[in-house]
Design an enzyme around this catalytic site. Sequence first.
Site, PDB file in Angstrom:
ATOM      1  N   SER A  23       0.795  -1.298  -0.163  1.00 12.22           N
ATOM      2  CA  SER A  23      -0.017  -0.021   0.017  1.00 12.22           C
ATOM      3  C   SER A  23       0.670   1.237   0.128  1.00 12.22           C
ATOM      4  O   SER A  23       1.708   1.449   0.592  1.00 12.22           O
ATOM      5  CB  SER A  23      -0.901  -0.011   1.217  1.00 12.22           C
ATOM      6  N   GLY A  24       0.758   2.237  -0.896  1.00 12.14           N
ATOM      7  CA  GLY A  24       1.331   3.386  -0.950  1.00 12.14           C
ATOM      8  C   GLY A  24       2.630   3.282  -1.950  1.00 12.14           C
ATOM      9  O   GLY A  24       3.357   4.369  -1.974  1.00 12.14           O
ATOM     10  N   THR A  56      -1.595   2.704  -8.005  1.00 11.44           N
ATOM     11  CA  THR A  56      -2.729   3.210  -8.650  1.00 11.44           C
ATOM     12  C   THR A  56      -2.039   4.288  -9.405  1.00 11.44           C
ATOM     13  O   THR A  56      -2.670   4.671 -10.553  1.00 11.44           O
ATOM     14  CB  THR A  56      -3.378   3.973  -7.637  1.00 11.44           C
ATOM     15  N   ASN A  92      -1.092   5.679   3.123  1.00 12.90           N
ATOM     16  CA  ASN A  92      -1.207   6.117   1.991  1.00 12.90           C
ATOM     17  C   ASN A  92      -2.482   7.082   1.912  1.00 12.90           C
ATOM     18  O   ASN A  92      -3.551   6.793   2.654  1.00 12.90           O
ATOM     19  CB  ASN A  92      -1.547   5.077   0.777  1.00 12.90           C
ATOM     20  N   SER A 146      -5.326   5.726  -0.460  1.00 11.77           N
ATOM     21  CA  SER A 146      -5.207   4.514  -0.654  1.00 11.77           C
ATOM     22  C   SER A 146      -6.528   3.706  -1.199  1.00 11.77           C
ATOM     23  O   SER A 146      -7.567   4.187  -1.047  1.00 11.77           O
ATOM     24  CB  SER A 146      -5.026   3.737   0.597  1.00 11.77           C
ATOM     25  N   SER A 147      -6.450   2.899  -2.025  1.00 18.43           N
ATOM     26  CA  SER A 147      -7.369   2.239  -2.924  1.00 18.43           C
ATOM     27  C   SER A 147      -7.876   1.318  -1.899  1.00 18.43           C
ATOM     28  O   SER A 147      -7.106   0.355  -1.557  1.00 18.43           O
ATOM     29  CB  SER A 147      -6.937   1.408  -4.238  1.00 18.43           C
ATOM     30  N   GLY A 195      -2.554  -3.271  -2.067  1.00 18.98           N
ATOM     31  CA  GLY A 195      -1.136  -4.021  -1.890  1.00 18.98           C
ATOM     32  C   GLY A 195      -0.876  -4.783  -0.489  1.00 18.98           C
ATOM     33  O   GLY A 195      -1.994  -4.315   0.453  1.00 18.98           O
ATOM     34  N   GLU A 210      -0.787  -5.398   3.160  1.00 20.43           N
ATOM     35  CA  GLU A 210      -1.035  -4.374   4.044  1.00 20.43           C
ATOM     36  C   GLU A 210      -0.725  -4.982   5.490  1.00 20.43           C
ATOM     37  O   GLU A 210      -1.113  -6.038   5.904  1.00 20.43           O
ATOM     38  CB  GLU A 210      -2.399  -4.009   3.942  1.00 20.43           C
TER      39      GLU A 210
END
Length: 1045
Positions: free
Chosen positions: A124-125, A129, A174, A177-178, A406, A408
Site C-alpha cells: 500500500s502506498g 494506482t 497512503n 489508498s485504494s 497492496g 498491508e
Amino acid sequence: MRYQGREVDIEGRVRLVMESALTARDRVGVQDFVLLENHNSEAAFIENLRRRFRENLIYTYIGSVLVSVNPYKELGIYSKQQMERYRGVSFYEISPHIYALSDNTYRAMRTERKDQCILISGESGAGKTEASKKILLYYAVTCPTNDRMASLRDCLLQSNPVLEAFGNAKTFRNDNSSRFGKYMDIQFDFRGAPVGGHILNYLLEKSRVVHQNQGERNFHIFYQLLDGADNDLLLSLDLERNPQKYQYLVKGNCPRLSSVSDKNNWKAVMTALSVIGFTEEEVQSLLNIIAGVLHLGNAQFGEGEEGETYITTEPQINNLAKLLAVDGCALGEALTHKKLTAKGEEMVSALSFEQAVSSRDTLAKAMYSRTFTWLVEKINQSLAPKDELHRSTKSSMVIGLLDIYGFEVLHHNSFEQFCINYCNEKLQQLFIELTLKSEQEEYETEGIAWETVKYFDNKIICDLIEEKHKGIISILNEECLRPGETCDVSFLEKLEDTLGNHPHFVTHKLANGKTRRVMSREEFRLLHYAGEVNYNVNGFLDKNNDLLNRNLIEVMCQSDNQIVRQCFCREEVVDQKRPEMAATQFKNSLMKLMEILMSKEPSYVRCIKPNEAKQPGTFDEVLVRHQVKYLGLMENLRVRRAGFAYRRRFEAFLQRYKPLCPDTWPNWRGSLADGVSTLVNHLGYKPEEYKLGRSKIFICFPKTLFNTEDALEAKKPDIALALQTSWRGYRERSKYQRIRHAVIVIQSAWRGMKGRRKARRRRQAADLIRSLIKGFIYRHEEYCPENAYFLDHVRCSFLKSLRKNLPKSVLDKSWPIPPPLCIEASEHLRRLQMRNMVATYCKRVQPEWKKQMQLKVTASEIFKDQKDSYPQSVGRLFLDSRLEREQINLKVAQTLGNDKVQYGVPVIKYDRRGFKPRPRQLLLTNTFAVLVDRTKIKQRFDYAALRGISLSSLSDGMVVLHMPSEDNKQKGDAVLQCSHAIELVTKLSLMAKKVNYVNISPGSIRFAVARGKEGIIDFIRGSEVKVAKGKRGHLLVTAPQINST
Ligand SMILES: Nc1ncnc2c1ncn2[C@@H]1O[C@H](COP(=O)(O)OP(=O)(O)O)[C@@H](O)[C@H]1O
Ligand SMILES: [Mg+2]
C-alpha cells in the site's frame, strides 16, 4: 530527418537513437539489473536502486519487469513529449519508464495479436494506482482515435476520479489508498484504437464506512461532499459542513488532509460524473445515499428499562427516510427489531442495544458498498463498446490493468487485511507461476543446460488460506454456519486445532515466548511471503457472515431512490438460500481473476515504497530491502540473468525473421530447427548469444534481438515491395489468364459459328446448284418437284428483270425477251403495261392539249403521206388564232354580230381572173367563214354550202375553197395562199364538219370562176415558192421539195 538532435521518422514520431537517449543522468547505476556486475548481491541491487532514486530515476528494469520506486514528488516525466519519446520505440533502446512498458505491451498486443495484461503489485502506498493512471493516460493520448473514441477516452480517464472518491481513503500508509481492488480491461479494435472498457471491482473495504483507525479517514466522498457542495445542496441534504458532526467521520480523528483538496476534488468528481453520463437525477440519488449514510451514523439508541431498544434521534431517522424515500416508521422499526421465520411463522423480536448498533452499521456498510458496485456497473455501461462488432471479444484485443490493494500490515489487522493479503499471496503465486517457475520448467523441457535458482514458493500459504476443509476460509465458513454458540474466539480455537502444526501459522498459544510477547490472545499470525501479520479475530465471523436484517432489506426495497431500489432487491428476502460467505465470494472472485490473468500475456510493474513517511528523497534501506525480498526481485533477477532475455518458438521466430536470410525467404522447406539455425548463422549470432532448445530459441541479450529487430525493420520496405510485386504480378497474371481464357472462348465460339454458317451456306449452295441442274434437265417437263425450283427461279428472274426494264413511255417499244415458259404472261403484261402507261398519259393530258391532239389527229388523217409540208407541221402547235383581237376590224366584228370569230388568219387571195394577189384576212365563225379586206367583208362562205377544199401535195400553202357555182350570189371558188395552210384547213374542215371534203391533188387543181367557167392551178417542183401566171391562163405554183425529216 532530424529534430533537436532527435531522429524523427516519417510519422513524426520522435524516435531516439539509443546512445543519444542515454543522457549522463541515465547512466547513473544500471538501467537494467540484468547488467549488474554482481547479480547475486542484494546490497548491489539495493545500491543501484538507491543511486538511481537519488537522481530521481525511479524506474529500473529486471529484464522485462519494471521496478518503480515511489518518488513522493512530481518529477515532470509524464508529459506529452515524454509519451512521444517512448511511442513506437523498442523497450531497451531508451531509459526505463512506465510509458516504455505501456508502449511495449500495446505493440505486443498489436503485433502478436494476443491479449495482454499489466500486473501492478507492491504494498500500500508504493505507487500502484499512480502507475495504472499513467498507463491509462498513455493509451488515451497516444492511441489513434476519432470523435466517438474520444468520448470513450474521456470516460476511461474520468472513471478514475469517481472511483477514487468513492473507493479510496486516507490510510496510515497512503493518503489516497485504494480500498478496493480494480481490474480494468481496455478493448482495442484491429487498428489499435480503444473501443471499449470494462472494470471489475474487488471487495471494497466497507468496514471503513463505520470505523476508521486513528489518523485514517472514511472514503473521500464524504469529506468532498461536506467541503465542496454549495450551501443549498447541503441544506437540501440536511447536512452541516463540519465533518466532526458525523459519527462515521470522527473515529480516525482526521477530518482534513494537507495533501488533498477535498473541495477541488469535489468539483472534479462532479464533472467526471457528467462526462461519464450520469443524469442529474442519478447524481442526486447518489448524493442522497451518501448523506443518508452520514445521517444513519448519527442515529443513536437508548435502552429501556426492560432491555428494549429505542431510537433517541428521531430527526436523523426522519432525514434518512426522506433522503432514501422510505417509510420513516418502518425504518425505525427495522433498525430496532428483527424478523425471524420459525416453523413457517414470522416473528418479530426486539434487538438488544448492541444488536441495534450493529444492524445500523451493517445497513450503512451495505448501502455504501452496494452503491459502489452500482457505480462501477454504471461506469461499465458507458465504457461498453458502442459498436456491435466489438461486443464480441473476438474482433478486438484487450489490455488488462490490475491495480489491486497492496500487501498491508497495520497495528490492528482484521478480516479486510486478511483478504487483502490473501489476494497478494495469490498474485505472488501467479508471478511465480508465470516467471520463476514456468521459466525454469521451460529450460528443463527444452533441454537447455541450466542451474536451478531457488526461490520461495508461496503456494503453501495460499493453501493454508484457501484449501478445502483445512484452509482458514473453510474453517471460518464452518464456524459461521455451525449451530450453537459460536464466536470469534471459538473460531480461533478451531484454527489452532486444525492448523496448529502449519509452519506459517502461529497463535498466542502456539507461539514461543518471544513471539507471545507481541501477540494478543485474540490474534493469529500468518507468515506471509511478504512478512508476518497478526490478525485479530474480532469481527471475523460477522464480517464473513455479512448478514443484513431482513426487515431492513424490505424497507430498502420499497425506496423511491432509484439506486437504492436497484441495490436491494426483494429476491434477497424471499430467497431462502443463504448467500455465499464474504470470504468465499472473495476467493471465487480471485480465482476468476487468476483465470483472466492467466489467459493473457503478462507484464509486471513492481512498486516499491522508499519510506513509511511518504517523504520525497528518503530511502529507507531496511524497508526497501524487505520489499525487494518479498517481491522476489532477487530471484527474478537471477532467473533472468541466468536465463535468456528472449525466447520464441522456432516457427514463430522463423516466421518473423525469415526475410533476413535468403535461404529461409520466402519459405524454409527443411526442419524448423535447421531453419532457425541457418537463419541465426546468417545473422551472425555468436554461440554465446543464443541457445537452441527442443522447440524454442533462447536469446541471451536483448541487444542481439534488437539488432535483429532493427534489421527486420530496415528490411520491411523490401519485403513489402517483394510482396507487392508478387501480388501485383499474381493479380495481373490471373487477370491476363482470365482475359485470355475469355478471348479463347469467344474466339472458338465465333469461329465455330462462322464455320457452321459457311458449311450451311455451302450445303445450301450445293443443294441449289443440284436442284438447278435437275430443273434444267427437266425444264421441258410439266411442273413437277424436280423442276419446280428451276422453273420458279426462271420465272422469278424474268419477272425481276422485267421489273427493272419496263418501258418508261408509250413511245418506248422495248421489252425483255421472255423465256419460253413466260411468253404468254409476258405478252399479257406488256399489254397491261401499255394500257397502264396510256391511261397514265391520258390522265395527265390537259383539255387544251386534248383539243390540240384532236386537231393534230384530224390533221394527220387528212394530210399524212399526202402533203409535203405535213411532216414539218406535226411538231408545230396549232394556235387558237393567228390574228390578235385588235387586228380584226371593229366594223367587221360588228357586222358579224353574234357570230364570234373562232379563228383568224392572214391570207393572200388570188383573183380568179388575172390572179392578182391581194392580202386578206380569213375569219372563221361556227357556221361560216368570211374573207375580209380591211373593213369590208369581201366574201362569205357558209359551211353548209362548202363543196370542198383542195390543196396540192406540195408545200406551197395554196388552198382552194370550192363554193357552189350555180349560186349567183357566190363569186365562185376562192384561191387562197396561207402560210398556215394545214392549220387552217384542219380547223375549217372540223368546224364545217367537212373533213371528208378535203382533197389533195398532186398535179393541178381545177376551180370554178363563176357561171360554169373553170380555172386551173398547176403545181410543179422548183427551187423556191413562186406563184405566177402560166401557160394557157393557168396559175403556175412552184414549190421546193421539203425534207420530211
Ligand atoms: N510516479 C509517482 N510520481 C509522483 N508521486 C507518486 C508516484 N507514485 C506514487 N506517488 C505518490 O504516492 C502516493 C501513493 O500512491 P498510490 O499509487 O496511491 O499507491 P498505492 O496505489 O500503491 O497504494 C500518491 O498519492 C502520490 O502522492
Ligand atoms: Mg492504490
